[in-house]
Design a protein around this motif. Structure first.
Motif: not given
Length: 414
Positions: A145-164, A214-221
């Motif tokens: 949920r939005p309150g579960d993710v870390p704060r991503a400063d200056n993000a266009v979408d704080p929720y998605q940026a927080g998940i990433a 975006s599936d980019s949250i899962f990197d090559a590792s």
């Protein structure tokens, strides 16, 4: 190591008021046999264990009985469970002290320390070989949920940026901790960008499609991403190692043609060597008659021709959706359908009605200033004409008149 990826059990779900306990029990028994037959080392359950946040006592008993039976049959089995958007995180975690005694890990919440920082270690679960050495690390991330993710400063979408950002922090931490040859598995409950959702049975996570990641949250590792939420088994971005396993049962008639399955994943060192699809046998059929909406006469003929196996046990009888195309209201439709099904061993779950398209009637719109000058029957006639393109039949007008009379009598008695 070999692990099984499953999700979206929705224990306690009803299909148009029909209980599905028998189907879920059949699946869970099959799953235990499958774990044993395929010599599995770990079971990953990617959320939506229950159908709602306040599951019945029967569905909770079914789940915890499954865990006990699975561990009794396979004492070495690693089991990791995360909460989905249908689950109550607190309720899922409540028996955690008891489950830890079974080596079952349940992650419902994203916890924070006294300093307000996310406890990343709580989300990093070692998957052990039978000699108790670590084969892989599972990043067990429940529905966020939005309150579960870390704060991503200056993000266009704080929720998605927080998940990433959360996944980035987890991956940095686990890469620093793992030894050579240990794989990284991401276990999550989320909606990935481009994922195909079910029309009827998947609850939107956040309005406006803001949840699509975006599936980019899962990197090559990341060797494999085991995802839950979407009921159709599918790859994300055509990438073999990022998968939704889908639900084990069709949760609605729109899922009637889904290939319900669990996924068996083999690890070789830090990589996936093979992914196998294990189809879940369907213990109760879902029928759509006809496959596409048809006229009343065509539908009744199809139902009359329906051949059904003799089943005295109601819980084993197929569910039936009848699809009818109408030109106007058909008050006796259900009675006619039920008569056609007399002696058939099926359960009528839903009658889906659609109306033939007709030329629009713009002249039936009623200006607001006219509403207090015309009688309710005239309003009914105009609206009927606008919807069905025909004059309201006498029996409909009579029924409407009785309804109005009953409403007036009830109002007068108060």
């Amino acid at each position: 190591m070999r692990f099984l990826h499953t999700s979206d059990w929705h224990l306690g779900q009803t299909l148009h008021n029909f209980d599905r306990c028998h189907e879920h029990e059949h699946f869970l028994s099959w799953l235990i046999d499958t774990l044993a037959t395929h010599d599995v080392d770990a079971l990953l359950i990617a959320g939506d264990v229950f159908d709602n946040a306040n599951p019945s006592a029967a569905s909770q008993k079914q789940f915890y009985s499954f865990l006990q039976r699975a561990k009794h049959r396979l004492p070495h089995l690693n089991i990791v469970v995360i909460a989905g958007n249908h689950d109550s995180p607190g309720r899922l975690e409540a028996p955690r002290p008891l489950l830890e005694g079974l080596d079952v890990t349940v992650v419902g919440h994203v916890r924070r320390g006294e300093d307000g920082e996310i406890d990343l270690d709580q989300l990093m679960i070692p998957l052990l070989r039978r000699d108790r050495t670590v084969a892989a690390w599972c990043l067990a991330v429940p529905f966020l949920r939005p309150g579960d993710v870390p704060r991503a400063d200056n993000a266009v979408d704080p929720y998605q940026a927080g998940i990433a950002l959360l996944y980035q922090q987890l991956l940095e931490r686990v890469r620093a901790r793992r030894a050579s040859g240990q794989a990284i598995i991401a276990l999550g409950h989320c909606h990935m960008l481009g994922g195909e959702a079910s029309e009827e049975s998947e609850r939107r996570i956040i309005m406006g499609n803001a949840e699509a990641l975006s599936d980019s949250i899962f990197d090559a590792s990341v060797a494999y991403a085991a995802l839950g939420h979407l009921h159709k088994a599918q790859r994300v971005g055509k990438r073999e190692h990022i998968r939704y396993c889908g639900s084990p049962l069709p949760m609605s008639f729109t899922e009637i043609d889904y290939a319900h399955q669990v996924l068996s994943v083999d690890l070789e060192g830090e990589s996936v060597s093979q992914v196998s699809e294990l189809r879940v046998p369907r213990s109760v059929d879902l029928l759509r008659i006809p496959r596409n909406p048809a006229t009343v006469s065509e539908v009744l003929a199809a139902l009359a021709a329906l051949e059904s196996a003799s089943m005295t046990e109601t819980h084993r009888q197929p569910y039936l959706q009848v699809r009818v195309r109408l030109d106007g209201p058909e008050p006796g439709l259900r009675a006619r359908i039920e008569a056609a099904l007399e002696g058939k061993h099926v359960r009528l779950a839903k009658i889906e009605t659609t109306f033939s398209r007709r030329e629009s009637h713009d002249d039936v719109r009623i200006p607001a200033e006219e509403l207090d000058r015309i009688q309710p029957e005239e309003i009914f006639k105009r609206l009927y004409l606008g919807k069905y393109g025909a004059v309201a039949p006498d029996e409909q007008l009579a029924a409407f008149g009785q309804l109005m009379l009953g409403s007036a009598d009830e109002a007068g008695s108060k």
